[in-house]
Design an enzyme around this catalytic site. Structure first.
Site, PDB file in Angstrom:
ATOM      1  N   HIS A 189      40.936  41.744  44.616  1.00 14.50           N
ATOM      2  CA  HIS A 189      39.619  41.247  45.044  1.00 14.50           C
ATOM      3  C   HIS A 189      39.673  40.750  46.480  1.00 14.50           C
ATOM      4  CE1 HIS A 189      39.817  36.711  44.653  1.00 14.50           C
ATOM      5  NE2 HIS A 189      40.777  36.976  43.803  1.00 14.50           N
ATOM      6  N   ASP A 214      45.009  33.506  47.813  1.00  7.89           N
ATOM      7  CA  ASP A 214      44.102  34.036  46.796  1.00  7.89           C
ATOM      8  C   ASP A 214      42.751  34.347  47.412  1.00  7.89           C
ATOM      9  OD1 ASP A 214      42.614  34.629  44.562  1.00  7.89           O
ATOM     10  OD2 ASP A 214      42.688  32.626  43.690  1.00  7.89           O
ATOM     11  N   GLU A 254      35.120  38.435  42.338  1.00  5.62           N
ATOM     12  CA  GLU A 254      36.095  38.246  41.259  1.00  5.62           C
ATOM     13  C   GLU A 254      36.122  36.788  40.852  1.00  5.62           C
ATOM     14  OE1 GLU A 254      40.175  37.234  39.661  1.00  5.62           O
ATOM     15  OE2 GLU A 254      39.048  36.414  41.326  1.00  5.62           O
ATOM     16  N   GLU A 255      36.026  35.909  41.857  1.00  4.09           N
ATOM     17  CA  GLU A 255      36.147  34.470  41.588  1.00  4.09           C
ATOM     18  C   GLU A 255      35.055  33.974  40.649  1.00  4.09           C
ATOM     19  OE1 GLU A 255      38.639  32.927  42.113  1.00  4.09           O
ATOM     20  OE2 GLU A 255      39.640  33.544  43.941  1.00  4.09           O
ATOM     21  N   ASP A 304      46.474  40.146  43.055  1.00  3.76           N
ATOM     22  CA  ASP A 304      45.453  39.127  43.312  1.00  3.76           C
ATOM     23  C   ASP A 304      46.110  38.068  44.188  1.00  3.76           C
ATOM     24  OD1 ASP A 304      43.645  37.057  43.246  1.00  3.76           O
ATOM     25  OD2 ASP A 304      43.131  37.277  41.140  1.00  3.76           O
ATOM     26  N   HIS A 341      42.460  27.479  45.500  1.00  2.00           N
ATOM     27  CA  HIS A 341      40.999  27.320  45.469  1.00  2.00           C
ATOM     28  C   HIS A 341      40.481  26.110  46.253  1.00  2.00           C
ATOM     29  CE1 HIS A 341      40.242  30.085  41.731  1.00  2.00           C
ATOM     30  NE2 HIS A 341      40.876  30.696  42.702  1.00  2.00           N
TER      31      HIS A 341
HETATM   32 ZN    ZN Z   1      42.086  35.591  43.012  1.00  2.00          ZN
END
Ligand code: ZN
Length: 718
Positions: A361, A371, A408-409, A436, A537
Site C-alpha cells: 500500500h 509503514d 489500506e490503512e 507493507d 502510525h
Molecule cells: Zn501498512
C-alpha cells in the site's frame, strides 16, 4: 496497517559469526530449484535481476514518498500515485491509475477532557505530537490523531481500564462484576487488532473507547524513546482503523462489490454500523501516554490483577470505575472519497491469463516512512530490476502485475475493491506477494500459505543479506541460534518442522493479502525486515526516524526489493508452480487434531472428526503423488499447473464463514477476537469456542468438502 509484532529482534543481539561476513557476494543459485526442470537459464536471468535494485535509488524513492503527509484520498496521496505510476511506466509496465469511490472518515473535531471526582479538570487533549528537533512534526497537514471508522458523538462517562481489550480481559472485568454499560473503556494498544477492542467494548454496552500506547509496550520501558532511540515518545500517538475488519474488508458500503466510480448508489448497503456490521457505532479515540496518564492515575476501584495488567506508568493501575470522568467529542466527516490504486502490468508470453501479483500500500497515516513507504521504495526497485530485464528483451511466461494500493490503512480498501472487481480473473492468478511494513530493521521474517513456505525460503536463499551470507542464513540463525538450539522467539511457530528449518508464519490479517487469500483464494506471502519500532502510525514514522534507527544506508530496502522482485520473477517463469501441498496437508492435519483436542476440553467430545481427518489423509496421499510429478516437471505441464492452482481454490467455500460470508477460506481467517493473527480451520474452531455443537458439526462437513475439492484438484493431474 499491518501487525505490530512482538519483536524477535531482541534475539539478534547474539553476534553473527565472522564467517558470514566474509561472503558478501550474491551467492550462486543452486542448480536444482523447485519448479524448474533446468534452472541454468533462469539462474542467469535472476542474476541480472538481482544486480539492479539500488540502495541509493531506493533511499531517494523513500525520501520523495515521505516528503509530505499522504493520507488516503488527499492531494498529497494523489501525488505519490503519480510518482509510482511514472516509475512503473519508466520500467516498461503498462500502467494505470485506477480510482474507486469509497466511504472514508476524516476528523473534524477530536477532544478528550478528564475531570476528577470533585469536577476539577485533569487534562484536555489530544496534546500535539512533539519531540525535540523532529523536522516533520509541525507540518499543518499532519492529521490530528484519530481512529479510522470511529463513530461521531459527544459523550461523558465513568472510566474502566480493560488492559489490552482482549476477550479474556473483558471476561476478567465481568468476573469482577464491573458493568460496562454507559462507561468509557480505556485500553492499551498491543496483543490484538484495535478494532477488536472496540468491538468487544461496544458489545458490552460501552459508549466510548480510548486506546493508548503504554510505555511498557513500545515506549521507554523497551528502550530510549525517539529522538534518542527508536521507541515511542511521550506524545506519540498510534492512529489506526477500528473497522470491524474481521467481518469484511474494504468499503463498508460494498462488501463483495467493487466501488467503481460508476457504481450506482442503489448497489451500496445501508446497515453496516454496530457489532453486526463492519463499523463501530461508538466513539473511539487514540491517545499518547502523556494524555492517558492523568486519567489512569486518577482512576479508583479495585487494583488491577497481579498478572499482566500493570503497565509501565509510574503508579498503581486500577480497574475503575470511580475517581475520574471523561468527556469525549468526536466529529467525523464521512464522505465517499476517491482513492487511487496504481496497477502496472507486464503481459506474460506463454500464460498471459495466469497472473503473478505483487503489491504494497501507498497511503500513510502521516509520513509513513516504515509503514508503508519502505515497502513502496523497495517495490519500485523490484520494478526497476524487472524493467532492466524487459529492456534486454526478456518476457515473463506469466503476466506480472505490480500494485500500489490506496486506503489500506482505513481497512484494506484499495486492494479489496480491486480484488472484488477482478475476482473472476483472479481465479487464475497463481500468487500474491505482499509487503507493507517492509523495513524497520535487520530481522527478516515471512508469513505464507503452507504451499509457499518452502518457496519463500528458497527465494531468501538466493538473496544476499547486508549482514553477510544470505537472507535465509541470517533468518535461520536468529530463529535457531548458532548453537542449533531452537529459540522460542517466534510466536507464529505452530507447524511441525523437519529438523531445524526456519518457521514461516501463518497469514491472519492486517494487510492487503487478506482479500487475495481469504476472499478469492490466491496463494499469498508477506515478507518484512523488522527491528525496534516505536513510532508506528505516529507523525514520527518519518524519513528522519528511518535513517536514524532503521536503515541508514537503505541496504535493507535493497534486500527487500530483491526478495519481492525475485518472488515475482521465479513464480512468473516457473515450469511447474512451486506449490508444496505435502506441507499444506500436514499442517491441516495438525489443525484438525488441535481442534479435536479443544473440542474434548470444551466438553464437545462427541463431535465426529473422523471424516475431516480422513479427508486430510486423502489429500496428503494426493499431495505426495503430485509432488513426484512436480519434481519430474515433465508431461502435460499446463494440466499440472492448472491442478496445482485449483487446489488452493478448493479451500474456498462459496457460503463463507458463519456470520461473515465475505471470508470464504476454510483454512485461514483473521480471528474475530484477535483480528491480526490467523485462526486456523476458522469455521470449526470458532464454533467450538462458542460451544455450538451443531454449528461445529456443520462446519466440519464444510471443511471435509473443501479438503475433498482440493484432493480432486490434485488428482486431476493424473
Ligand atoms: Zn501498512
Amino acid at each position: 496497517m499491518t501487525v505490530y509484532k512482538p519483536l524477535a529482534s531482541l534475539f539478534l543481539l547474539v553476534s553473527i559469526p565472522c564467517s558470514l561476513h566474509a561472503q558478501s557476494q550474491t551467492p550462486a543459485p543452486s542448480p536444482k530449484v523447485f519448479g524448474y526442470a533446468n534452472f541454468a537459464a533462469q539462474a542467469k536471468i535472476e542474476e541480472k535481476f538481482l544486480s539492479v535494485p539500488d540502495a541509493k535509488l531506493a533511499g531517494q524513492h523513500l525520501k520523495i514518498l515521505t516528503a509530505e503527509p499522504h493520507l488516503a484520498a488527499t492531494p498529497e496521496d494523489h501525488r505519490t500515485a503519480e510518482y509510482v505510476a511514472q516509475k512503473f511506466r519508466a520500467a516498461g509496465l503498462d500502467t494505470q491509475i485506477v480510482p474507486y469511490r469509497v466511504l472514508l472518515n476524516q476528523p473534524r473535531v477530536v477532544r478528550v477532557e478528564a475531570y476528577d471526582a470533585a469536577g476539577k479538570l485533569l487534562m484536555t487533549g489530544p496534546a500535539r505530537e512533539h519531540v525535540d528537533n523532529d523536522p516533520g512534526q509541525d507540518n499543518p497537514r499532519v492529521v490530528m490523531p484519530f481512529n479510522g471508522s470511529s463513530g461521531s458523538g459527544d459523550v461523558t462517562g465513568e472510566v474502566v481500564y480493560a488492559n489490552y481489550g482482549r476477550l479474556e480481559d473483558f471476561n476478567e472485568l465481568a468476573a469482577q462484576h464491573i458493568d460496562l454499560h454507559g462507561k468509557i473503556v480505556i485500553a492499551r494498544y498491543g496483543s490484538n487488532f484495535r478494532g477488536v477492542k472496540v468491538y468487544l467494548a461496544e458489545q458490552r454496552g460501552a459508549i466510548g473507547v480510548l486506546i493508548y500506547s503504554d510505555p511498557q509496550d513500545d515506549g521507554y520501558y523497551k528502550g530510549d524513546a525517539y529522538p534518542v532511540g527508536p521507541w515511542r515518545p511521550e506524545t506519540g500517538v498510534q492512529r489506526g482503523s477500528v473497522q470491524y475488519l474481521f467481518k469484511y474488508a474494504g468499503d463498508p458500503e460494498t462488501p463483495g462489490v467493487a466501488s467503481t466510480l460508476d457504481l450506482p448508489d442503489s448497489a451500496r448497503i445501508k446497515n453496516f454500523v454496530g457489532p453486526d456490521g463492519n463499523r463501530p457505532g461508538i466513539i473511539s479515540i487514540p491517545l499518547s501516554y502523556h494524555d492517558a496518564a492523568p486519567i489512569l492515575q486518577a482512576l479508583k476501584g479495585p487494583g488491577v490483577p497481579q498478572e499482566g495488567w500493570q503497565g509501565a506508568l509510574p503508579f498503581r493501575y486500577h480497574l475503575g470505575p470511580g475517581g475520574v470522568k471523561v468527556h469525549l467529542v468526536s466529529e467525523q466527516d464521512y464522505q465517499r472519497r476517491v482513492i487511487w490504486d496504481v496497477i502496472g502490468t507486464i503481459k506474460g508470453s506463454t500464460y498471459p491469463d495466469e497472473w503473478v501479483v505483487a503489491g504494497n500500500h501507498r497511503d500513510a497515516w502521516v509520513y509513513g516512512a516504515v509503514d508503508p513507504s519502505s515497502g513502496t521504495a523497495a517495490m519500485l526497485e523490484s520494478v526497476h530490476g524487472i524493467g532492466a530485464l524487459l529492456e534486454q528483451g526478456w518476457r515473463p511466461k506469466r503476466t506480472i502485475v505490480f500494485c500500489s494500493w490506496d486506503a489500506e490503512e482505513q481497512g484494506l480498501v484499495g486492494s479489496t475493491e480491486w480484488v472484488e472487481e477482478h475476482a473472476q480473473a483472479l481465479e487464475r492468478a497463481v500468487a500474491y506477494f505482499n509487503v507493507d511494513v517492509a523495513v524497520s530493521g535487520p530481522d527478516f521474517s515471512a508469513s505464507a500459505v503452507p504451499s509457499l513456505k518452502e518457496f519463500v525460503r528458497d527465494v531468501t536463499r538466493a538473496v544476499s543479506s547486508p549482514l553477510g551470507g544470505t537472507v535465509y542464513e541470517g533468518w535461520r540463525l536468529r530463529q535457531h541460534g548458532s548453537d542449533g538450539e531452537h529459540r522460542a522467539d517466534n510466536s507464529m511457530l505452530n507447524a511441525p518442522l523437519s529438523g531445524e528449518e526456519v518457521s514461516v508464519g501463518d497469514l491472519g490479517s492486517g494487510s492487503d493479502f487478506t482479500p487475495f487469500l481469504q476472499h478469492v483464494g490466491v496463494p499469498s506471502t508477506d515478507v518484512s525486515s523488522g527491528g525496534p519500532y516505536g513510532v508506528y502510525h505516529s507523525t514520527f514514522d518519518d524519513f528522519a526516524w528511518y535513517t536514524q534507527n532503521a536503515d541508514p544506508h537503505f541496504a535493507y530496502l535493497q534486500q527487500m526489493a530483491r526478495v519481492l522482485g525475485l518472488e515475482a520473477l521465479r513464480m512468473a517463469d516457473a515450469d511447474v508452480l512451486p506449490f508444496d501441498y505435502v506441507t499444506y496437508s500436514r499442517e491441516i492435519s495438525a489443525y484438525i487434531e488441535a481442534a479435536m483436542k479443544k473440542a474434548q476440553d470444551a466438553g464437545l467430545g462427541s463431535l465426529d472428526f473422523a471424516p475431516a481427518e480422513a479427508a486430510a489423509g486423502r489429500m496428503a496421499n494426493a499431495a505426495r503423488k503430485m509432488q513426484a510429478k512436480e519434481l519430474a516437471a515433465s508431461g502435460d505441464l499446463v494440466r499440472l499447473n492448472q491442478a496445482l492452482r485449483q487446489t488452493e481454490a478448493g479451500f474456498i467455500s462459496s457460503a463463507g464463514l458463519p456470520d461473515r460470508p465475505w471470508y470464504r477460506h476454510t483454512i485461514y481467517a483473521p480471528g474475530e477476537f484477535t483480528g491480526y493473527s490467523a485462526v486456523v480451520v476458522p469455521g470449526v474452531n470458532e464454533a467450538i469456542d462458542a460451544h455450538n455443537r451443531d454449528l461445529a458439526a456443520a462446519q466440519l462437513t464444510v471443511l471435509t468438502q473443501a479438503l475433498d475439492r482440493a484432493t480432486r484438484a490434485l488428482d486431476s493431474a493424473n
